[in-house]
Design an enzyme around this catalytic site. Structure first.
Site, PDB file in Angstrom:
ATOM      1  CG  ASP A  77      -0.466  -0.534   2.413  1.00 35.55           C
ATOM      2  OD1 ASP A  77       0.641  -0.082   2.742  1.00 35.55           O
ATOM      3  OD2 ASP A  77      -1.104  -1.368   3.083  1.00 35.55           O
ATOM      4  CE  LYS A  99      -9.124   4.317   2.522  1.00 31.99           C
ATOM      5  NZ  LYS A  99      -8.451   4.030   3.757  1.00 31.99           N
ATOM      6  N   GLY A 131       6.827   0.294   8.058  1.00 29.92           N
ATOM      7  CA  GLY A 131       7.227   0.167   9.463  1.00 29.92           C
ATOM      8  C   GLY A 131       7.234  -1.276   9.911  1.00 29.92           C
ATOM      9  CG  ASP A 132       6.777  -4.290  13.641  1.00 29.35           C
ATOM     10  OD1 ASP A 132       7.766  -5.028  13.562  1.00 29.35           O
ATOM     11  OD2 ASP A 132       5.689  -4.657  14.142  1.00 29.35           O
ATOM     12  CB  ILE A 135       4.003  -0.754  15.493  1.00 26.70           C
ATOM     13  CG1 ILE A 135       5.023  -1.572  16.287  1.00 26.70           C
ATOM     14  CG2 ILE A 135       3.786   0.635  16.115  1.00 26.70           C
ATOM     15  CD1 ILE A 135       4.841  -1.530  17.797  1.00 26.70           C
ATOM     16  CB  THR A 160       7.928   0.848  14.435  1.00 23.76           C
ATOM     17  OG1 THR A 160       6.663   1.499  14.352  1.00 23.76           O
ATOM     18  CG2 THR A 160       8.675   1.346  15.652  1.00 23.76           C
ATOM     19  CB  ALA A 161       6.993   5.475  11.786  1.00 26.82           C
ATOM     20  CG  MET A 212      -1.888   6.913  11.651  1.00 25.25           C
ATOM     21  SD  MET A 212      -2.978   5.502  11.827  1.00 25.25           S
ATOM     22  CE  MET A 212      -2.250   4.648  13.196  1.00 25.25           C
ATOM     23  N   GLY A 241       9.884  10.904   7.297  1.00 26.06           N
ATOM     24  CA  GLY A 241      11.123  10.533   7.976  1.00 26.06           C
ATOM     25  C   GLY A 241      11.904   9.447   7.258  1.00 26.06           C
TER      26      GLY A 241
END
Ligand SMILES: C[S@@+](CC[C@H](N)C(=O)[O-])C[C@H]1O[C@@H](n2cnc3c(N)ncnc32)[C@H](O)[C@@H]1O
Length: 297
Positions: A77, A99, A131-132, A135, A160-161, A212, A241
């Site tokens: 995605d 999306k 990321g992961d 998470i 993860t981010a 988010m 990032g």
């Protein structure tokens, strides 16, 4: 193994030398031994749920790359960058399930169903996640269906981010003089945060990372201040990032609305709240060249 994959392995492993020395039987034995101990190899359909990290392809794990090279189908995605999808096997089928304006986008149950159908049909599927997967990635939901259907799957952790963005922004999430704990929260819509225990987040020497949270950062900041966090608490907003276009805006909690407004156009966006943010002054490293050239990393 299918014949083509068997020969790919044969020509790329320790068996190759035996093969070229004409020791065919020894080569086959060596190859069988290698395949028997290689847990990334499956002979039937399977889903590999792979965390691909926050963006920079160099942050992929070796295992992620190995499984991406084996998969027949790749499902990805928006958060998974092109640079990462390009590292999948060249002839693998690619399915975008994110999306995109005007396009049909898959809902979660359709994605779950797609994974089950492909694995049942004997495909090795790389389900790539930013990321992961565990998470804020709905990885659990996707794997639950596979497990219930008795299908084979593997899970590959990713950076993860919070970890990737913190490292590339020069902000240690814990530090003996600043923070002894760190929490990851989501900044969903206010009605979804109504039950949140804000007091529990406002602990001394605790870093808060908000995923988010772009649209609701002002709301989150106000609730944290109400719960007792000082309005002068440092806040960093990290846009895109770990990517070449990474930008970091630093301010204080009471400036959240203003900072978020300036950053909103460039998702994804992650917020780090806590005194560790001050360490960036000394520890920023990524994008320094661009900084020297006059842009704002
Ligand atoms: C649906 S969550 C997925 C998180 C993902 N599973 C992980 O472990 O990083 C998406 C959010 O992650 C954060 N995010 C992911 N990649 C990012 C990046 N490169 N820079 C900043 N934030 C990022 C943003 O807050 C974004 O809204």
């Amino acid at each position: 193994l299918p014949r083509r994959r068997f020969w790919e392995r044969a020509l790329d492993g320790p068996a190759a030398e035996l093969l070229f020395a004409g020791r065919r039987a020894d080569a086959v034995r060596a190859l069988e031994q290698e395949l028997a101990t290689d847990t990334t190899v499956t002979t039937s359909g399977a889903v590999y749920l792979i965390g691909t990290g926050p963006g920079d392809p160099d942050l992929l794990t070796f295992r992620a790359l190995r499984l991406m090279q084996q998969a027949d189908v790749v499902i990805f995605d928006r958060l998974v960058g092109d640079g990462i999808v390009d590292l999948c096997r060249r002839d693998a089928e690619r399915i975008f399930v994110g999306k995109q304006a005007g396009d049909h986008s898959y809902d979660q149950s359709e994605i779950n169903q797609l994974l089950v159908t492909l694995a049942r049909g004997g495909k090795r599927v790389a389900r790539l996640k930013g990321g992961d997967p565990f998470i804020f990635g709905r990885g659990g939901e996707e794997i639950e269906e596979l497990a219930a259907a008795g299908l084979e799957f593997q899970i590959v952790p990713g950076i993860t981010a919070a970890l990737g963005c913190a490292a590339y922004a020069g902000i240690p999430l814990t530090h003996r003089e600043h923070a002894h704990s760190c929490v990851f929260i989501t900044g969903h819509a206010p009605e979804q945060q109504a039950a949140r225990d804000w007091q529990a987040l406002v602990r001394s020497q605790q870093t808060i990372v908000v995923y988010m949270g772009a649209a609701t950062l002002d709301y989150t900041a106000k609730r944290l201040i109400e719960a007792g966090l000082a309005p002068s608490t440092p806040l960093a907003l990290i846009e895109r990032g770990t990517l070449a276009e990474q930008r970091v805006a630093v301010g204080t909690l009471d400036q959240a609305a203003d900072l978020a407004q300036r950053s909103a156009a460039r998702p994804p966006l992650l917020a780090i709240i806590g005194s560790v943010v001050r360490l960036r002054d000394k520890l920023a490293w990524f994008g320094r060249e661009r900084c020297a050239a006059g842009s704002e990393p």
